[in-house]
Design an enzyme around this catalytic site. Structure first.
Site, PDB file in Angstrom:
ATOM      1  N   ASP A   5       1.044  -1.422   0.177  1.00  0.00           N
ATOM      2  CA  ASP A   5       0.158   0.203   0.035  1.00  0.00           C
ATOM      3  C   ASP A   5       0.780   1.360   0.002  1.00  0.00           C
ATOM      4  O   ASP A   5       0.302   2.371   0.077  1.00  0.00           O
ATOM      5  CB  ASP A   5      -1.103  -0.058   1.186  1.00  0.00           C
ATOM      6  CG  ASP A   5      -0.254  -0.079   2.615  1.00  0.00           C
ATOM      7  OD1 ASP A   5       0.699  -0.581   2.520  1.00  0.00           O
ATOM      8  OD2 ASP A   5      -0.975   0.349   3.561  1.00  0.00           O
ATOM      9  N   HIS A   6       2.213   1.008   0.000  1.00  0.00           N
ATOM     10  CA  HIS A   6       3.038   2.372  -0.187  1.00  0.00           C
ATOM     11  C   HIS A   6       3.901   2.352  -1.329  1.00  0.00           C
ATOM     12  O   HIS A   6       4.363   3.255  -1.614  1.00  0.00           O
ATOM     13  CB  HIS A   6       4.104   2.481   0.961  1.00  0.00           C
ATOM     14  CG  HIS A   6       3.296   2.684   2.406  1.00  0.00           C
ATOM     15  ND1 HIS A   6       3.159   4.062   2.911  1.00  0.00           N
ATOM     16  CD2 HIS A   6       2.364   1.967   3.092  1.00  0.00           C
ATOM     17  CE1 HIS A   6       2.390   4.238   3.922  1.00  0.00           C
ATOM     18  NE2 HIS A   6       2.197   2.924   4.173  1.00  0.00           N
TER      19      HIS A   6
END
Length: 122
Positions: free
Chosen positions: A65-66
């Site tokens: 998610d980064h």
């Protein structure tokens, strides 16, 4: 003057209103994308962020998610614009970033010049 655009602060769970982590910081000729989680590319387009002018990408850690949409950014810079990007992209990230990019053949398939800097502090 510095400009901050919050592109995403959400989670990896799908949401119609939130996307994963991503922040656009612009000052002078420097255009930094901090993290590049799912939904980043569409948010940049929706918010009118000049994504083709990105000079630096900083990835804080390897949770998807980064950094999960980072390969799509590279792909878009290489084949999504005319003419294709020629200048190098400065990429800053945790130790192991260069290995991850090369293991997945992201760099060799996209043929985009990257200057990778790693830091154990990230």
């Amino acid at each position: 003057m510095m400009e901050l655009t919050v592109l995403g602060t959400g989670t990896v769970a799908p949401s119609p209103t939130r996307t994963a982590a991503a922040y656009w910081v612009a000052t002078g000729k420097t255009h930094l994308l901090l993290d590049c989680g799912a939904g980043t590319m569409h948010r940049m387009a929706a918010f009118g962020v000049p994504w083709t002018e990105v000079t630096h990408v900083a990835l804080t850690h390897f949770h998807l998610d980064h950094w999960g949409e980072f390969p799509m950014l590279l792909f878009a810079l290489r084949w999504g614009v005319e003419p294709a990007r020629q200048r190098p992209l400065e990429v800053i990230g945790p130790v192991g970033l260069q290995d991850r990019l090369h293991q997945r053949e992201i760099v060799s398939r996209i043929s985009l010049s990257l200057c990778v800097t790693t830091s154990p502090g990230l």
